[in-house]
Scaffold this motif. Structure first.
Motif, PDB file in Angstrom:
ATOM      1  N   SER A 160      83.943  34.488  49.647  1.00  0.00           N
ATOM      2  CA  SER A 160      83.118  35.120  49.951  1.00  0.00           C
ATOM      3  C   SER A 160      84.109  35.847  50.822  1.00  0.00           C
ATOM      4  O   SER A 160      82.849  36.414  51.142  1.00  0.00           O
ATOM      5  N   ALA A 164      77.424  45.811  50.897  1.00  0.00           N
ATOM      6  CA  ALA A 164      77.184  44.174  50.883  1.00  0.00           C
ATOM      7  C   ALA A 164      77.940  43.376  51.277  1.00  0.00           C
ATOM      8  O   ALA A 164      77.920  42.581  51.209  1.00  0.00           O
ATOM      9  N   GLU A 177      79.496  42.406  53.192  1.00  0.00           N
ATOM     10  CA  GLU A 177      79.535  41.187  55.046  1.00  0.00           C
ATOM     11  C   GLU A 177      77.926  40.781  54.925  1.00  0.00           C
ATOM     12  O   GLU A 177      77.934  39.661  55.562  1.00  0.00           O
ATOM     13  N   ARG A 178      77.111  40.921  54.134  1.00  0.00           N
ATOM     14  CA  ARG A 178      75.127  40.152  54.436  1.00  0.00           C
ATOM     15  C   ARG A 178      75.960  39.558  52.854  1.00  0.00           C
ATOM     16  O   ARG A 178      74.852  38.998  52.272  1.00  0.00           O
ATOM     17  N   THR A 179      77.261  39.111  51.643  1.00  0.00           N
ATOM     18  CA  THR A 179      77.256  38.387  51.110  1.00  0.00           C
ATOM     19  C   THR A 179      78.211  37.304  51.016  1.00  0.00           C
ATOM     20  O   THR A 179      79.314  37.820  50.658  1.00  0.00           O
ATOM     21  N   GLU A 185      65.517  34.349  47.776  1.00  0.00           N
ATOM     22  CA  GLU A 185      66.580  35.364  48.417  1.00  0.00           C
ATOM     23  C   GLU A 185      67.001  35.490  47.104  1.00  0.00           C
ATOM     24  O   GLU A 185      67.364  34.186  45.667  1.00  0.00           O
ATOM     25  N   GLY A 196      72.826  35.637  49.544  1.00  0.00           N
ATOM     26  CA  GLY A 196      73.363  35.713  50.513  1.00  0.00           C
ATOM     27  C   GLY A 196      73.616  34.640  52.205  1.00  0.00           C
ATOM     28  O   GLY A 196      73.551  33.730  51.845  1.00  0.00           O
ATOM     29  N   THR A 197      74.504  35.549  52.703  1.00  0.00           N
ATOM     30  CA  THR A 197      75.516  34.659  53.299  1.00  0.00           C
ATOM     31  C   THR A 197      74.578  33.332  54.395  1.00  0.00           C
ATOM     32  O   THR A 197      75.022  32.176  55.036  1.00  0.00           O
ATOM     33  N   ALA A 198      73.531  33.814  54.522  1.00  0.00           N
ATOM     34  CA  ALA A 198      72.805  32.150  55.503  1.00  0.00           C
ATOM     35  C   ALA A 198      71.870  31.151  54.781  1.00  0.00           C
ATOM     36  O   ALA A 198      72.028  30.121  55.135  1.00  0.00           O
TER      37      ALA A 198
END
Length: 377
Positions: A54, A142, A144-146, A195, A215-217
């Motif tokens: 990541s 992207a 930061e969100r991947t 997602e 997605g990071t979440a």
């Protein structure tokens, strides 16, 4: 850099729960190992390993001229690549040096995804943004969100099928054929718990394997789901074994075998530069005009015994004259003998040439060998 200043991936808590040892890599707090480097390496060669990648970058280019913009920005021709495919390429300086080596995926006719290395994300985003000027395209970082998770090894496809294709997997839009029929450097998209999910048959280990973008979440949930399906067949792996795996496979590492001071041809990558198939691009003139006659070239080295040459070690010819320097080296866990990559003078680069490497003040006889050192069956 003190540890509290390092960036953490969305999987940091997972790594801590697994007892990982961490290291600073490109400003990130990354797991270097969980238990044994050798055991993790062998797991990937024999079964499967799971990696947190990541820290890598993810840069989207969207717009009707996205392909043309990438043809201008990168050394390869991206506009002719089919949807659902990926391609390895180089981001060059004006004078032909390497800013980064990247993988580019074509998600749609007007949508590409570029993956730069962790240490070069800022430089790659800046270069891509500047080179997109004048084209009808939007550059979207992207990173930061991947999150990116890799599953590598001969059992990786089997584990992914079991983890992602069940009714309760949370995955939609992905079929068994998407995985079993996926060729190397191809990918499929679907959703994971609603997602976006991208699964590519790519990797950096020399084995069959997949890289999963989510997605990071949802990263921790996806990791745990893959781990549960893999059981004893799937081993958490850190950066240490990733380095020995890629070295055995003869894959260059930016900062070791690639840099702004080195031209693609020196690294054996002249074919990556699309001089014949497209018009002007950033770095073309630098590549064409470069005089490489006196520059070193990248070779593989093999030795007997257990002592391994490390990065920075001097390479000498039989007369004792310095002819180059090691860029990466290790005792190969798979082959059982030392291997290395080095830049040496062209006169010393022929396979079979006998050379000497300085290993902590002692001479290590080595022989120039073709790469990769290891190729999966």
């Amino acid at each position: 850099m003190v540890e509290q200043d390092l960036r953490s991936t969305p999987l940091a808590a997972v790594h801590e729960s697994l007892g990982a040892t961490f290291t600073d890599f490109a400003g990130w707090r990354m797991p270097v190992r969980y238990d044994s480097d050798l055991a993790e390496h062998r797991a990937v060669r024999e079964r499967a390993g799971i990696f947190d990648l990541s820290h890598m970058g993810e840069v989207h280019l969207r717009g009707p001229e996205a392909g043309a913009a990438l043809d201008h920005a990168l050394a390869g021709k991206m506009s002719s690549m089919g949807q659902g495919r990926a391609k390895y390429s180089l981001l060059l300086t004006e004078d032909g040096g390497v800013i980064d080596d990247v993988i580019t995926y074509r998600l749609a006719e007007d949508h590409f995804l570029v993956i730069p290395n962790a240490s070069n994300v800022a430089a790659a985003v800046q270069a891509l943004t500047e080179r997109a000027q004048g084209f009808d395209v939007e550059v979207d970082d992207a990173s930061e969100r991947t999150a990116l998770i890799a599953v590598q090894g001969p059992l990786s496809e089997q584990i992914l099928r079991e983890a992602l294709l069940g009714e309760d997997s949370g995955v939609a839009g992905l079929s068994a054929e998407d995985l079993t029929g996926m060729r190397n450097y191809r990918f499929a998209t679907g959703t994971y718990r609603g997602e976006e999910l991208l699964i590519a048959r790519t990797g950096y280990t020399g084995e069959d394997g997949f890289e999963l973008y989510v997605g990071t979440a949802l990263a921790a949930d996806l990791w745990q789901q893959l781990a549960a399906a893999g059981g004893d067949r799937l081993t958490p792996c850190g950066l240490a074994c990733r380095d020995t795996l890629r070295l055995e496979a003869g894959m260059p590492l930016y900062g070791n075998e690639l840099s702004r001071d080195l031209h693609p041809a020196q690294a054996g990558m002249a074919k990556v530069v699309a001089l014949a198939s497209k018009d002007d691009f950033v770095g073309r003139a630098g590549v064409e005009d470069a005089d490489l006659s006196g520059r070193p070239v990248l070779v593989g080295l093999v030795a007997e015994g257990r002592r391994a040459a490390r990065s920075g070690a001097e390479v000498r010819d039989a007369a004792g004259a310095a002819v180059g320097e090691v860029t990466s080296g290790a005792l190969s866990p798979t082959l059982g003998h030392p291997i290395a990559m080095a830049y040496v003078a062209a006169a010393a680069a022929a396979p079979g040439t006998e050379l000497v490497v300085d290993v902590r003040g002692k001479d290590l006889p080595v022989r120039v060998a073709e790469m990769p050192f290891y190729r999966r069956a």
